[in-house]
Motif scaffolding. Structure first.
Motif, short mmCIF file in Angstrom:
data_model
loop_
_atom_site.label_atom_id
_atom_site.label_comp_id
_atom_site.label_asym_id
_atom_site.label_seq_id
_atom_site.Cartn_x
_atom_site.Cartn_y
_atom_site.Cartn_z
N SER A 70 0.85 -1.19 0.00
CA SER A 70 0.00 0.00 0.00
C SER A 70 0.89 1.24 0.00
O SER A 70 1.72 1.42 0.90
N ASN A 71 0.72 2.09 -1.00
CA ASN A 71 1.49 3.34 -1.09
C ASN A 71 0.69 4.45 -0.42
O ASN A 71 0.06 5.29 -1.08
N THR A 72 0.71 4.44 0.89
CA THR A 72 -0.07 5.38 1.69
C THR A 72 0.81 5.96 2.80
O THR A 72 1.82 5.35 3.17
N PRO A 73 0.45 7.13 3.34
CA PRO A 73 1.34 7.80 4.31
C PRO A 73 1.54 7.00 5.59
O PRO A 73 0.65 6.29 6.07
N HIS A 74 2.73 7.13 6.13
CA HIS A 74 3.04 6.54 7.43
C HIS A 74 2.17 7.20 8.49
O HIS A 74 1.93 8.41 8.46
N PRO A 75 1.68 6.44 9.48
CA PRO A 75 0.78 7.03 10.48
C PRO A 75 1.41 8.11 11.34
O PRO A 75 0.69 8.91 11.94
N LEU A 76 2.73 8.19 11.41
CA LEU A 76 3.39 9.23 12.21
C LEU A 76 3.96 10.35 11.36
O LEU A 76 4.57 11.28 11.90
N ASP A 77 3.75 10.31 10.06
CA ASP A 77 4.29 11.34 9.17
C ASP A 77 3.53 12.65 9.40
O ASP A 77 2.31 12.71 9.19
N PRO A 78 4.21 13.73 9.81
CA PRO A 78 3.50 14.98 10.12
C PRO A 78 3.20 15.85 8.91
O PRO A 78 2.57 16.90 9.06
N ARG A 79 3.64 15.46 7.71
CA ARG A 79 3.52 16.35 6.56
C ARG A 79 2.06 16.59 6.16
O ARG A 79 1.22 15.72 6.27
N ARG A 80 1.81 17.81 5.69
CA ARG A 80 0.55 18.19 5.07
C ARG A 80 0.88 18.90 3.76
O ARG A 80 1.88 19.62 3.71
N PRO A 81 0.11 18.73 2.71
CA PRO A 81 -1.04 17.85 2.62
C PRO A 81 -0.62 16.39 2.51
O PRO A 81 0.53 16.05 2.81
N TYR A 82 -1.55 15.55 2.07
CA TYR A 82 -1.32 14.11 1.91
C TYR A 82 -0.06 13.88 1.08
O TYR A 82 0.04 14.32 -0.06
#
Length: 244
Positions: free
Chosen positions: A190-202
């Protein structure tokens, strides 16, 4: 034992966009190479035994048996039956996170703003949990079969009080990891954000996946890090000997 892939033609290659998902049955002795096409990628990886998917990746046993809290070169990804599923035989990063799991639908909505398929269609922001469940269903499994993944290209470390720290944009563009399959597996990414990644936007970093012909690891290979890893490899060799 590791071959230089630059002179080989991949058997299969695919690009996965941000939010995308993928699964494939990969045979024993083939190598899956995952490449980050931008900085700060995250690829959640799950493994299931292809002919008996009740046997699947066990992250706690993988870590305990190799005395580590990260995944790196020549670590063995182990199953819940004490067998070797895959070995990291190529790694330009040096640290992949096995601790943090994935985001849910609620996590994604809260962090990046609510989206849904009815309104946003393919622009909907996906979660790792949803992607994994969809690929499990495609392979005859369901949400009850979901186990903790390894988050490729992400670094999380814990301080002495047990707090988890995420290293932002840890993996540069062009980072790669190669996993040699020690048994026939169903691999899910799954190419989805890490749950601790603080970056915005997605975060949006494409991945390239390629499969090459290789050969299984020799259990006597001195690059395996622990006796437990060698025993897991031997258990897989015996499994295939008995199936002949």
């Amino acid at each position: 034992m590791s071959m230089a892939l630059s002179s080989f033609t991949p058997l299969y290659t695919l690009s996965i966009p941000s939010g995308g998902r993928w699964s494939m049955r990969i045979g024993r002795g083939k190598r899956l190479v995952v490449r980050a096409e931008g900085p700060g990628a995250n690829a959640a990886l799950w493994l299931y035994r292809a002919d008996h998917p009740a046997e699947r990746l066990n992250v706690p046993d993988t870590l305990k048996a190799q005395h580590t809290a990260k995944i790196s070169l020549y670590d063995v990804l182990m199953s819940d039956e004490g067998r070797a599923m895959a070995t990291v035989v190529h790694d330009t990063v040096g640290w992949h996170d096995p601790l943090s799991g994935v985001q849910t639908r609620a996590d994604v909505d809260r962090r990046y703003g609510e989206t849904n398929f009815q309104r946003h269609r393919n622009a909907m922001l996906r979660s790792g949990y949803e992607n994994a469940v969809k690929e499990l269903v495609r392979n005859g499994l369901d949400a009850g079969d979901l186990v903790p993944p390894v988050n490729l290209f992400s670094k999380v470390w814990c301080d002495e009080s047990g707090r988890m720290h995420f290293v932002s944009e840890f993996a540069p563009k062009g980072s790669e990891i190669g996993l040699r399959m020690e048994m026939d597996v169903i691999a899910i990414v799954s190419n989805t954000p890490h749950p601790l990644d603080p970056r915005r936007p997605y975060p949006s970093v494409p991945l390239t996946l390629s499969v090459y012909q290789d050969e299984p690891t020799d259990p006597r290979d001195p690059r395996l890090k622990t006796d437990e890893a060698r025993r897991a490899m031997e258990n897989t060799v015996w499994q295939y000997a008995l199936l002949r």
